[in-house]
Design an enzyme around this catalytic site. Sequence first.
Site, PDB file in Angstrom:
ATOM      1  CB  CYS A 136      -0.915   0.010   1.217  1.00 54.66           C
ATOM      2  SG  CYS A 136      -1.981   1.485   1.294  1.00 54.66           S
ATOM      3  CD  GLU A 195      -0.976  -1.801  -5.417  1.00 53.10           C
ATOM      4  OE1 GLU A 195      -0.039  -1.405  -6.154  1.00 53.10           O
ATOM      5  OE2 GLU A 195      -0.906  -1.840  -4.188  1.00 53.10           O
TER       6      GLU A 195
END
Length: 225
Positions: free
Chosen positions: A2, A105
């Site tokens: 992340c 992402e």
Amino acid sequence: MCGRFTLTKSGWAIAQAFNLEEVPQIEPQYNIAPTQQIAAILYNSESQNRQFQELRWGLIPSWAKDKSIGYKLINARAETVAEKPSFRSAFKQRRCLIVADGFYEWQKQENHKHQKQPYYFRVADGQPFAFAGLWEKWQSPDGEEITSGTILTTEANELMQSIHERMPVILNTQDYDLWLDPQVKTFQELQPVLHPYPAESMTSYPVSTLVNSPKKNSPECVNSQ
């Protein structure tokens, strides 16, 4: 992994979602990047209440010689966090909720090896949520003090799998107290909450490559493409 996330909700909305006594003063952030300040909630043992705290993203262990190690420690793998020297002390004693309302992402493109398509992920109801986090205090030889944090990651759920093999640990609301409880210290007790968030409770869509630059921080970052 992340490496970027958002927190665009108001301080009032965050106080409501996390049962805070005081409303935090925060500005909307559409593209939070490592080393920037992030919003976290810690357990205050003196008041026995949740406490809002800003952290620098990228955990700096107390024994580190300089703060640059934080660049490498923005995430901690949930499977090994209790064993790693950089995280094991914080895992036992300094867990926190890292507040977000979405994250990004990047998906590799088959026809363009050097291009990646960013996707934005959030929980289906659009409310603020909490990543499982750890925090640490560090002091430099010349007296600079930094309170920093990291986000735990786990294997990707079905929604994430085509984009990336890992995802941040998003905690269920009912698990907040357990994660913050200073009396709970073992991996065995905490492992049950460190699982992928249900894919059916999340949504995702492609966004502009605007988010590739950490200097970009505007609502356009989360616009669907």
